[in-house]
Design a protein around this motif. Structure first.
Motif, PDB file in Angstrom:
ATOM      1  N   SER A  16      -5.862  -1.803   1.371  1.00  0.00           N
ATOM      2  CA  SER A  16      -4.421  -1.535   1.337  1.00  0.00           C
ATOM      3  C   SER A  16      -4.072  -0.333   0.474  1.00  0.00           C
ATOM      4  O   SER A  16      -3.007   0.272   0.644  1.00  0.00           O
ATOM      5  CB  SER A  16      -3.666  -2.773   0.835  1.00  0.00           C
ATOM      6  N   GLN A  17      -4.933   0.019  -0.468  1.00  0.00           N
ATOM      7  CA  GLN A  17      -4.642   1.152  -1.349  1.00  0.00           C
ATOM      8  C   GLN A  17      -4.644   2.480  -0.600  1.00  0.00           C
ATOM      9  O   GLN A  17      -3.967   3.423  -1.009  1.00  0.00           O
ATOM     10  CB  GLN A  17      -5.662   1.214  -2.494  1.00  0.00           C
ATOM     11  N   TYR A  18      -5.397   2.545   0.501  1.00  0.00           N
ATOM     12  CA  TYR A  18      -5.552   3.836   1.178  1.00  0.00           C
ATOM     13  C   TYR A  18      -5.222   3.813   2.667  1.00  0.00           C
ATOM     14  O   TYR A  18      -4.975   4.857   3.255  1.00  0.00           O
ATOM     15  CB  TYR A  18      -6.996   4.334   0.998  1.00  0.00           C
ATOM     16  N   ALA A  19      -5.248   2.659   3.289  1.00  0.00           N
ATOM     17  CA  ALA A  19      -5.118   2.597   4.750  1.00  0.00           C
ATOM     18  C   ALA A  19      -3.673   2.741   5.208  1.00  0.00           C
ATOM     19  O   ALA A  19      -2.739   2.239   4.572  1.00  0.00           O
ATOM     20  CB  ALA A  19      -5.695   1.285   5.267  1.00  0.00           C
ATOM     21  N   ASP A  20      -3.516   3.414   6.339  1.00  0.00           N
ATOM     22  CA  ASP A  20      -2.229   3.436   7.038  1.00  0.00           C
ATOM     23  C   ASP A  20      -2.189   2.329   8.093  1.00  0.00           C
ATOM     24  O   ASP A  20      -1.120   1.909   8.510  1.00  0.00           O
ATOM     25  CB  ASP A  20      -2.029   4.795   7.715  1.00  0.00           C
ATOM     26  N   GLU A  21      -3.362   1.875   8.488  1.00  0.00           N
ATOM     27  CA  GLU A  21      -3.467   0.774   9.444  1.00  0.00           C
ATOM     28  C   GLU A  21      -4.816   0.094   9.215  1.00  0.00           C
ATOM     29  O   GLU A  21      -5.802   0.746   8.864  1.00  0.00           O
ATOM     30  CB  GLU A  21      -3.372   1.281  10.884  1.00  0.00           C
ATOM     31  N   ILE A  22      -4.855  -1.232   9.430  1.00  0.00           N
ATOM     32  CA  ILE A  22      -6.061  -2.003   9.148  1.00  0.00           C
ATOM     33  C   ILE A  22      -6.381  -2.901  10.341  1.00  0.00           C
ATOM     34  O   ILE A  22      -5.484  -3.525  10.923  1.00  0.00           O
ATOM     35  CB  ILE A  22      -5.894  -2.873   7.882  1.00  0.00           C
ATOM     36  N   TYR A  23      -7.673  -2.962  10.681  1.00  0.00           N
ATOM     37  CA  TYR A  23      -8.178  -3.948  11.643  1.00  0.00           C
ATOM     38  C   TYR A  23      -9.092  -4.896  10.878  1.00  0.00           C
ATOM     39  O   TYR A  23     -10.057  -4.452  10.242  1.00  0.00           O
ATOM     40  CB  TYR A  23      -8.963  -3.277  12.768  1.00  0.00           C
ATOM     41  N   VAL A  24      -8.792  -6.195  10.938  1.00  0.00           N
ATOM     42  CA  VAL A  24      -9.620  -7.203  10.268  1.00  0.00           C
ATOM     43  C   VAL A  24     -10.446  -7.906  11.331  1.00  0.00           C
ATOM     44  O   VAL A  24      -9.907  -8.416  12.315  1.00  0.00           O
ATOM     45  CB  VAL A  24      -8.765  -8.224   9.497  1.00  0.00           C
ATOM     46  N   ASN A  57      -1.586  -5.706   2.032  1.00  0.00           N
ATOM     47  CA  ASN A  57      -0.162  -5.399   1.872  1.00  0.00           C
ATOM     48  C   ASN A  57       0.551  -5.640   3.198  1.00  0.00           C
ATOM     49  O   ASN A  57       0.198  -5.058   4.218  1.00  0.00           O
ATOM     50  CB  ASN A  57      -0.013  -3.930   1.443  1.00  0.00           C
ATOM     51  N   LYS A  58       1.560  -6.505   3.165  1.00  0.00           N
ATOM     52  CA  LYS A  58       2.251  -6.887   4.406  1.00  0.00           C
ATOM     53  C   LYS A  58       2.995  -5.731   5.049  1.00  0.00           C
ATOM     54  O   LYS A  58       3.365  -5.797   6.219  1.00  0.00           O
ATOM     55  CB  LYS A  58       3.209  -8.052   4.128  1.00  0.00           C
ATOM     56  N   ASN A  59       3.238  -4.666   4.291  1.00  0.00           N
ATOM     57  CA  ASN A  59       3.951  -3.509   4.843  1.00  0.00           C
ATOM     58  C   ASN A  59       3.029  -2.572   5.615  1.00  0.00           C
ATOM     59  O   ASN A  59       3.493  -1.616   6.237  1.00  0.00           O
ATOM     60  CB  ASN A  59       4.630  -2.724   3.707  1.00  0.00           C
ATOM     61  N   ILE A  60       1.728  -2.845   5.552  1.00  0.00           N
ATOM     62  CA  ILE A  60       0.769  -2.030   6.283  1.00  0.00           C
ATOM     63  C   ILE A  60       0.469  -2.712   7.603  1.00  0.00           C
ATOM     64  O   ILE A  60       0.163  -3.910   7.640  1.00  0.00           O
ATOM     65  CB  ILE A  60      -0.528  -1.847   5.474  1.00  0.00           C
ATOM     66  N   LYS A  61       0.550  -1.962   8.682  1.00  0.00           N
ATOM     67  CA  LYS A  61       0.240  -2.526   9.998  1.00  0.00           C
ATOM     68  C   LYS A  61      -1.195  -3.010  10.010  1.00  0.00           C
ATOM     69  O   LYS A  61      -2.122  -2.274   9.671  1.00  0.00           O
ATOM     70  CB  LYS A  61       0.434  -1.468  11.089  1.00  0.00           C
ATOM     71  N   HIS A  62      -1.391  -4.270  10.391  1.00  0.00           N
ATOM     72  CA  HIS A  62      -2.754  -4.792  10.464  1.00  0.00           C
ATOM     73  C   HIS A  62      -2.897  -5.711  11.672  1.00  0.00           C
ATOM     74  O   HIS A  62      -1.975  -6.432  12.040  1.00  0.00           O
ATOM     75  CB  HIS A  62      -3.165  -5.514   9.178  1.00  0.00           C
ATOM     76  N   THR A  63      -4.075  -5.641  12.280  1.00  0.00           N
ATOM     77  CA  THR A  63      -4.376  -6.376  13.499  1.00  0.00           C
ATOM     78  C   THR A  63      -5.638  -7.203  13.285  1.00  0.00           C
ATOM     79  O   THR A  63      -6.613  -6.708  12.714  1.00  0.00           O
ATOM     80  CB  THR A  63      -4.602  -5.415  14.682  1.00  0.00           C
ATOM     81  N   VAL A  64      -5.607  -8.447  13.732  1.00  0.00           N
ATOM     82  CA  VAL A  64      -6.774  -9.323  13.623  1.00  0.00           C
ATOM     83  C   VAL A  64      -7.425  -9.456  14.997  1.00  0.00           C
ATOM     84  O   VAL A  64      -6.782  -9.882  15.957  1.00  0.00           O
ATOM     85  CB  VAL A  64      -6.385 -10.715  13.091  1.00  0.00           C
ATOM     86  N   ILE A  65      -8.676  -9.052  15.097  1.00  0.00           N
ATOM     87  CA  ILE A  65      -9.475  -9.242  16.309  1.00  0.00           C
ATOM     88  C   ILE A  65     -10.838  -9.746  15.857  1.00  0.00           C
ATOM     89  O   ILE A  65     -11.609  -9.007  15.240  1.00  0.00           O
ATOM     90  CB  ILE A  65      -9.628  -7.942  17.125  1.00  0.00           C
TER      91      ILE A  65
END
Length: 997
Positions: free
Chosen positions: A433-441, A463-471
């Motif tokens: 979350s410190q560096y990502a603009d988007e995260i895939y978990v 961070n909930k404000n960062i777009k993240h997708t779970v696949i």
């Protein structure tokens, strides 16, 4: 290896001091053997042992380990699996369990736990001695939480640049040329003692390397895998949180690391800590590893050396060394080599004086270790692959990537391993979350843990404000992330690095981030140019992608060379389906994409393509058609109608490509010139319609009917319904219950789909039910009434009190075919609703005209004029009880009402109805009885069920199990004597061949 052969007496002398007192009888038995044991080697893995080896098997002090050992012991054979078995004593070890075989009793030795490693070392020194000091050969160990692999590899490459013969040993295996790695059997960062000493012996005494740089893990230190080794130098890269599943806390983890220097470093040895780890120096000093003041120089912080890695030098370095943490690893590696030289441990080495900077410019030749900050450029986009699997490592990788690519948006894909320290999972989420603009978990070796549970542990840290997708599926996640990035992004794939597997429930499945990116690049290419895919080398064109699918009687990989000869751009293959040696090919290795399953690849690609095609235009339709009977007829009718309304804009399943291979290939032929796709879906096993519907992503559909088809696999008509309704469910899921769907109101099973509980929102405005007025409607849903006129070959479709359409078609036979036409008419009308704008609407006129001109073909309810005088109704594509009755009734009605011919003067040929399971005899009898009631007299039953037809018919008829026999003995005369013929049977019997004389 020293080829010394140990005799029985030598073995007794070596082992005697180490025998556990409770098992002295084993030694006595060994002395009294009538034959002479001869041992030539040592082994730790049962599968690699044989009768000339001493096998060491270590027991853990728990019942599970004991039970597993007893089970293995029962399977062992003295003559094939070991010459001598040595185990350590643990609580609850039962003598009786060691006495299952009198031959084995005599050569099982139980030793004290404290002597287990010592005895291994004695045997190892016989066959695999090291003797490094006497030959001026040196061993360097490098430990730390992160960076061990990179530091070891850099150390080796630097030595090689100085013409020092050096090897690297660690996570990646063994490297002796500075480029290529050979894996070791254990797969561990630091192998078990026996494998380790064998490997070191090979490195030093077989291949004559002067120095070996090896990774030393905390697990190896704690479990004494490095027992008896002495290191000339030890490097310490860093220390951060990791492995708390193994170590009880960070303090124990740290003390274990320190033991590498405390217990295994030579007295004159040096411990060098990476240059950015000043605090770590203080922590190590507190452990008083070096006790006297004069020994303080043995604990050193890696220096920037004389030249301070200035900007001029850094600018000439490869990309992976422009990172701060890898510069730290580089300086540690340079310092280790420097001290090897300074302490006169080696006769030559890289010096670091300013006068020798020219030699240091060779550092631009350095390459990264596999999977360590490897910068890729798949599809013209930037990706970084790294093994980072701790919070600290993620921060370093992400920070560096941001510094190197400051103007790019950062996308991070990562997961956490199962059965490991769970406390670091949310911390890794925080680090991203410190560096990502988007995260895939996603997953990363879940082992025996539930992957979703691991992900749930990670998510609170993001961070909930960062777009993240779970696949959960890592391959799917990687491809999705790749497809959703652009040239303005940098994609970080963390956690796997060099690893080419996913560890799931004890099975290691083939997987590689590198290969998946190659696959994603090809998918992106195919998603843009779908027609460039081929599965058939007979028709493949230059620059097409070849997918090596397996058939019933062939393997796709056997055609790879043909595809290459025709200049295929890429080869998609499954190496598990057979052997194909990429290295034997003269073609660019980048052409080869390994996938776990070529069929799954094709299906997933088609699914993505279908969704993309639909998303490009909200008016586009993918129409799924399934049902027991009439699927192909509905498809052909619907294509005929829609193509009349939108010429050239409609694509439909070709031939019988309605299965798990045909449907994906059909979808991949869609392009921007089409607005409507009609996908026929067939099935004969449970779950197939669900698969095809998920692949197709339909937003409209028809279920033609529910009959007694494929009962061999479904068992009942209710189960057939459950299979077919999967299409309906997918359409509703895809469209939030707003998909167009046409169903027969006279089918009580299909009417269940009108129930509100089948829809998520309880309503459905686009569900169209219809029925023929002579039948009953089973739905409370509003249903459209149709009236079939057999004499006029017409159908009235009453939409409402004010609107009725009359369809006439002299090419169709039977009520069932007019009902098919009604279903397709209603769906076509719903797709083009302006057809009802007024009575003179262009669309409704075109639609009604198309209804009147449709003619069956391809042996489906098709009238054939044969030899100018014979009128043959050919319905030989498929058959089941319901379709058989409908076709017979339609044929009879047509002859009597339209042609004014007594149908009893015609000749009927019925073939088998297949895939009916245990019901087959009864259902064939039922059709025979139906013919009897109809008064039909001229009949031939052909196929394996002909006797059951006859039993039901109970009259005079031809009954032959062989179609060829019928053609030879009866058919020519029958053909000569009759004018009108009815021919129907399942596809396998191919009754259309009766017309080929």
């Amino acid at each position: 290896m020293n080829h010394h052969v140990m005799t029985k007496n030598e073995l007794v002398n070596i082992i005697s001091p180490f025998i556990h007192s409770s098992y002295s009888n084993f030694l006595s038995n060994l002395k009294n053997l009538t034959y002479n044991i001869q041992i030539e080697d040592i082994e730790w893995k049962i599968e690699n042992s044989n009768s000339k080896k001493v096998l060491f098997y270590h027991l853990n002090n728990n019942q599970t380990s004991l039970d597993d050992f007893y089970l293995r012991l029962n399977k062992l054979s003295k003559t094939s699996d070991y010459g001598l078995l040595i185990i350590n004593h643990v609580d609850n070890l039962q003598k009786s369990k060691l006495s299952t075989n009198s031959d084995i009793d005599n050569n099982i030795i139980v030793v004290e736990e404290k002597f287990f490693l010592q005895l291994q070392k004695i045997f190892l020194n016989v066959w695999y001695p090291l003797n490094l000091n006497s030959q001026n050969k040196r061993l360097v160990g490098i430990t730390g939480t992160n960076g061990k692999t990179t530091s070891v590899f850099l150390c080796q490459q630097i030595s090689l640049l100085a013409n020092i013969k050096a090897a690297a040993l660690g996570t990646l295996g063994v490297c002796e040329d500075g480029k290529n790695w050979t894996t070791i059997s254990s797969g561990l960062t630091t192998p078990p003692l026996i494998e380790l000493q064998k490997t070191l012996h090979h490195i030093f005494h077989v291949n004559n390397n002067q120095v070996c740089f090896m990774e030393v893990s905390s697990h190896a230190i704690a479990t004494e895998r490095i027992y008896g080794l002495e290191f000339d130098l030890v490097g310490f890269t860093n220390f951060t949180q990791d492995h708390l599943d193994f170590h009880k806390d960070m303090n124990e983890y740290f003390l274990t690391k320190c033991n590498l220097a405390k217990k295994y470093l030579k007295k004159e040895g040096v411990l060098i800590v990476a240059r950015d780890q000043a605090d770590l120096i203080n922590k190590i000093e507190a452990q008083k590893i070096f006790y006297s003041e004069e020994k303080r120089e043995q604990l050193l912080l890696a220096r920037s050396l004389d030249f301070h890695l200035n900007q001029e030098i850094i600018s000439s370095l490869p990309t992976f060394l422009k990172t701060d943490f890898n510069q730290s690893n580089l300086e540690l590696a340079l310092d280790i080599n420097y001290y090897l030289n300074k302490l006169n441990i080696l006769n030559k080495g890289i010096s670091t004086t300013a006068t020798q900077l020219n030699q240091l410019t060779q550092l631009k030749q350095l390459i990264p270790a596999a999977g360590r900050f490897v910068v890729c450029n798949f599809g013209g986009k930037t990706q970084i692959i790294d093994f980072a699997h701790s919070p600290d490592a993620i921060i370093k990788i992400a920070k560096t990537a941001k510094e190197i690519f400051p103007n790019k948006r950062m996308v991070i894909l990562f997961g956490c391993g199962g059965d490991r320290d769970s406390s670091k999972r949310p911390l890794m989420g925080e680090a991203c979350s410190q560096y990502a603009d988007e995260i895939y978990v996603t997953s990363d070796n879940p082992r025996f843990e539930d992957p979703q549970k691991i992900i749930n542990d990670i998510l609170p840290g993001i961070n909930k404000n960062i777009k993240h997708t779970v696949i959960i599926d890592r391959e799917e996640a990687t491809i999705e992330a790749y497809l959703n990035t652009t040239c303005d992004d940098v994609l970080l794939l963390l956690g796997k690095g060099h690893e080419e597997y996913l560890d799931i429930k004890g099975v290691k499945y083939n997987y590689s981030d590198f290969n998946t990116l190659k696959q994603a690049e090809v998918e992106e290419y195919l998603l843009t140019l779908s027609t460039s895919l081929s599965t058939d080398t007979r028709t493949i064109k230059a620059n097409e992608v070849f997918v090596a699918l397996d058939g019933e009687n062939y393997r796709g990989i056997d055609f790879i060379e043909q595809a290459l000869q025709k200049n295929a751009s890429y080869i998609i293959f499954d190496e598990q389906k057979g052997s194909y040696n990429i290295n034997s090919s003269k073609n660019d290795h980048k052409k080869f994409i390994k996938v776990n399953n070529t069929l799954t690849f094709l299906q997933k690609l088609a699914q993505k393509y279908a969704k993309k095609w639909l998303a490009q235009n909200p008016k586009r339709k993918i129409i799924g058609i399934t049902g027991t009977n009439g699927k192909t007829t509905h498809k052909e009718m619907l294509f005929h109608l829609l193509n009349a309304l939108a010429p050239g804009k409609v694509y439909a399943t070709e031939k019988n490509f309605n299965n798990h291979i045909g449907v994906p290939k059909t979808l991949l032929k869609l392009n921007d010139s089409y607005d409507i796709a009609i996908i026929e879906m067939g099935t004969n096993h449970p779950g197939e319609i669900k698969l095809l519907a998920e692949i197709s992503s339909p937003n409209a559909g028809i279920i033609t009917n529910i009959g007694d088809g494929h009962l061999e696999f479904f068992g009942s008509r209710e189960n057939v319904f459950l299979e077919k309704r999967a299409l309906f469910d997918q359409v509703m899921l895809q469209t939030d219950d707003q998909g167009l769907f046409v169903l027969k109101a006279s089918d009580p099973l299909l009417c269940k789909l009108s129930s509100p509980d089948t829809h998520s929102n309880g309503t459905h405005s686009n569900l169209i039910f219809y029925y023929e007025e002579s039948e009953k409607s089973y739905t409370d849903h509003s249903a459209i009434k149709c009236k079939f006129d057999n004499v006029k070959s017409s159908l009235d479709i009453k939409i409402d009190a004010d609107t009725t359409y009359t369809i006439k078609n002299s090419n169709l036979i039977g009520k069932h075919n007019f009902e098919n036409l009604a279903a397709t008419f209603l769906l076509a009308r719903a797709i083009y609703p302006d057809a009802d704008a007024d009575s003179d609407s262009h669309h409704i006129k075109e639609l009604l005209n198309a209804c009147s001109t449709y003619a069956p073909k391809e042996h489906r309810s098709q009238w054939i004029i044969y030899k100018n005088t014979k009128h043959i109704f050919m319905d030989a594509y498929n058959a089941n009880p319901s379709s058989m009755k409908s076709s017979i009734q339609g044929f009879c009605d047509h002859l009597e009402n339209i042609l004014n011919i007594n149908y009893t003067t015609s000749f009927f040929i019925l073939g088998d109805m297949n895939e009916l399971g245990e019901s087959a005899p009864a259902l064939h009898k039922e059709i025979g009885a139906f013919l009897k009631v109809k008064g039909i007299k001229n009949i031939a039953f052909i196929g394996r069920y002909c006797d059951y037809y006859m039993e039901g018919f109970s009259g005079v008829a031809y009954a032959l199990k062989s179609k060829d026999d019928f053609i030879k003995t009866h058919w020519p005369q029958i053909l000569e004597n009759f004018t009108y013929f009815f021919i129907k049977g399942s596809r396998s019997i191919k009754l259309e061949s009766l017309l080929i004389l």
